[in-house]
Scaffold this motif. Sequence first.
Motif, PDB file in Angstrom:
ATOM      1  N   LEU A  86      56.622  11.291  60.111  1.00  0.00           N
ATOM      2  CA  LEU A  86      57.035  11.568  58.847  1.00  0.00           C
ATOM      3  C   LEU A  86      56.291  10.685  57.816  1.00  0.00           C
ATOM      4  CD1 LEU A  86      59.293  13.345  57.354  1.00  0.00           C
ATOM      5  CD2 LEU A  86      60.657  10.919  56.953  1.00  0.00           C
ATOM      6  N   ILE A  87      55.923  11.304  56.714  1.00  0.00           N
ATOM      7  CA  ILE A  87      55.015  10.767  55.675  1.00  0.00           C
ATOM      8  C   ILE A  87      55.900  10.138  54.830  1.00  0.00           C
ATOM      9  CG2 ILE A  87      53.601  11.374  53.824  1.00  0.00           C
ATOM     10  CD1 ILE A  87      52.777  14.047  55.152  1.00  0.00           C
ATOM     11  N   PRO A  88      55.674   8.652  54.501  1.00  0.00           N
ATOM     12  CA  PRO A  88      56.347   8.293  53.556  1.00  0.00           C
ATOM     13  C   PRO A  88      56.173   8.743  52.296  1.00  0.00           C
ATOM     14  CG  PRO A  88      54.865   6.611  54.675  1.00  0.00           C
ATOM     15  CD  PRO A  88      54.435   7.959  55.139  1.00  0.00           C
ATOM     16  N   ARG A  89      57.277   8.720  51.405  1.00  0.00           N
ATOM     17  CA  ARG A  89      57.648   9.238  50.089  1.00  0.00           C
ATOM     18  C   ARG A  89      58.024   8.309  49.090  1.00  0.00           C
ATOM     19  NH1 ARG A  89      57.808  13.460  53.891  1.00  0.00           N
ATOM     20  NH2 ARG A  89      57.006  15.481  53.314  1.00  0.00           N
ATOM     21  N   GLY A  90      57.605   8.764  47.720  1.00  0.00           N
ATOM     22  CA  GLY A  90      57.957   7.644  46.951  1.00  0.00           C
ATOM     23  C   GLY A  90      59.519   7.800  46.537  1.00  0.00           C
ATOM     24  N   ASP A  91      60.244   8.801  46.742  1.00  0.00           N
ATOM     25  CA  ASP A  91      61.828   8.764  46.491  1.00  0.00           C
ATOM     26  C   ASP A  91      62.453   7.793  47.635  1.00  0.00           C
ATOM     27  OD1 ASP A  91      61.321  10.913  44.910  1.00  0.00           O
ATOM     28  OD2 ASP A  91      61.835  12.541  46.103  1.00  0.00           O
ATOM     29  N   GLU A  93      61.235   5.032  48.296  1.00  0.00           N
ATOM     30  CA  GLU A  93      61.291   3.669  47.651  1.00  0.00           C
ATOM     31  C   GLU A  93      62.528   3.157  47.182  1.00  0.00           C
ATOM     32  OE1 GLU A  93      57.861   3.168  45.179  1.00  0.00           O
ATOM     33  OE2 GLU A  93      56.418   3.626  46.608  1.00  0.00           O
ATOM     34  N   LEU A  94      63.396   4.076  46.746  1.00  0.00           N
ATOM     35  CA  LEU A  94      64.596   3.562  46.237  1.00  0.00           C
ATOM     36  C   LEU A  94      65.327   2.545  47.298  1.00  0.00           C
ATOM     37  CD1 LEU A  94      67.008   3.646  44.082  1.00  0.00           C
ATOM     38  CD2 LEU A  94      67.668   5.780  45.356  1.00  0.00           C
ATOM     39  N   LEU A  95      65.315   2.846  48.592  1.00  0.00           N
ATOM     40  CA  LEU A  95      66.114   2.235  49.384  1.00  0.00           C
ATOM     41  C   LEU A  95      65.435   0.787  49.703  1.00  0.00           C
ATOM     42  CD1 LEU A  95      66.782   5.262  50.291  1.00  0.00           C
ATOM     43  CD2 LEU A  95      66.763   4.313  52.706  1.00  0.00           C
ATOM     44  N   VAL A  96      64.306   0.756  49.718  1.00  0.00           N
ATOM     45  CA  VAL A  96      63.603  -0.395  49.409  1.00  0.00           C
ATOM     46  C   VAL A  96      64.213  -1.435  48.386  1.00  0.00           C
ATOM     47  CG1 VAL A  96      61.337  -1.974  49.624  1.00  0.00           C
ATOM     48  CG2 VAL A  96      61.556   0.097  50.580  1.00  0.00           C
ATOM     49  N   ILE A 123      58.939  -2.568  57.013  1.00  0.00           N
ATOM     50  CA  ILE A 123      57.811  -3.458  56.549  1.00  0.00           C
ATOM     51  C   ILE A 123      57.654  -3.875  54.891  1.00  0.00           C
ATOM     52  CG2 ILE A 123      55.502  -3.318  56.557  1.00  0.00           C
ATOM     53  CD1 ILE A 123      55.774  -1.545  59.142  1.00  0.00           C
ATOM     54  N   ALA A 124      58.122  -2.849  54.202  1.00  0.00           N
ATOM     55  CA  ALA A 124      57.838  -2.944  52.811  1.00  0.00           C
ATOM     56  C   ALA A 124      58.971  -4.090  52.301  1.00  0.00           C
ATOM     57  CB  ALA A 124      58.162  -1.872  51.842  1.00  0.00           C
ATOM     58  N   ASP A 262      67.653   8.960  42.573  1.00  0.00           N
ATOM     59  CA  ASP A 262      66.129   8.074  42.487  1.00  0.00           C
ATOM     60  C   ASP A 262      65.681   8.552  41.093  1.00  0.00           C
ATOM     61  OD1 ASP A 262      65.718  11.210  42.068  1.00  0.00           O
ATOM     62  OD2 ASP A 262      65.302  11.461  44.169  1.00  0.00           O
ATOM     63  N   LEU A 263      64.582   8.394  40.673  1.00  0.00           N
ATOM     64  CA  LEU A 263      63.985   8.430  39.381  1.00  0.00           C
ATOM     65  C   LEU A 263      63.992   9.500  38.937  1.00  0.00           C
ATOM     66  CD1 LEU A 263      60.820   5.863  39.776  1.00  0.00           C
ATOM     67  CD2 LEU A 263      63.064   5.511  38.765  1.00  0.00           C
TER      68      LEU A 263
END
Length: 276
Positions: A86-91, A93-96, A123-124, A262-263
Amino acid sequence: MLIRELYEEILGQGLYNFSPFNLNCIFEEILGENPPFSFRCKEISQSDEDRIRSMSGRLAKGEPLQYILGSWEFYGYPFYVGEGVLIPRGDTELLVKLALDFLKDREKPKIADLCAGTGCIGIAAARENERVSVEAVELYEKAFEYLERNIRLNRVDERVKALRADVLKPLDLRELDMIISNPPYIREDERKSLDIEVKKEPDTALFAPNGGLLFYKELVKRGKESLKKGGALLVETGYLQREEVVRIFEDAGYEKVEAFKDLSGNQRAVMGIMPF
């Protein structure tokens, strides 16, 4: 041929996904230069031209840009990507961000990233907080290979461990401060509405039975098995799944269950706390 001539020619074809952003990424990858390329009045080598045309052709056929480039940025960090993950998506990033906020006052927090894929979430979090240790759990072979590569790429080998296992079954994880997961949650009847490039990503990372809710029903069990009292279960959700996922958490006995946007203003995450 001049760089700007090639750029204008390819963009002018108006084929699928031929946006300036996507083409800029391809040109930047091959040329090692930042845009704008349309103003670059210098010759392009034949080998670079051939590579750009090849990559642009793959883009026009619906292959995801991230797969073509072979890597993508998430939370400011690099991740290898390709077919089978799966491709990482900006949305996401909210979980991080939510995880880091929850863990910031804990001395040596232990977390699990379930359905880890590239490992981008765990990892992030580990890169942002040097006290965090992570068990990253992934079942499928191709995705697991990317997970291991990304752990090495980001130099977090000592604090992020890859575990190949099925999150739909009990896991040998105990005393966790947090479980985070971006599980499959798309309903099968939504398949036709997805963009071409999304359909190129693995079905196993996208689709879930039981109206897209199967993994949430199992993840609340993994939380009860593995979380400390006061620990948190945090999941990404589809933008129309908030009420159902909140109900699953509450029915399983989690407290302080909360949904987050999300944003873009879409419902994106649900978190609940294991009671003391």
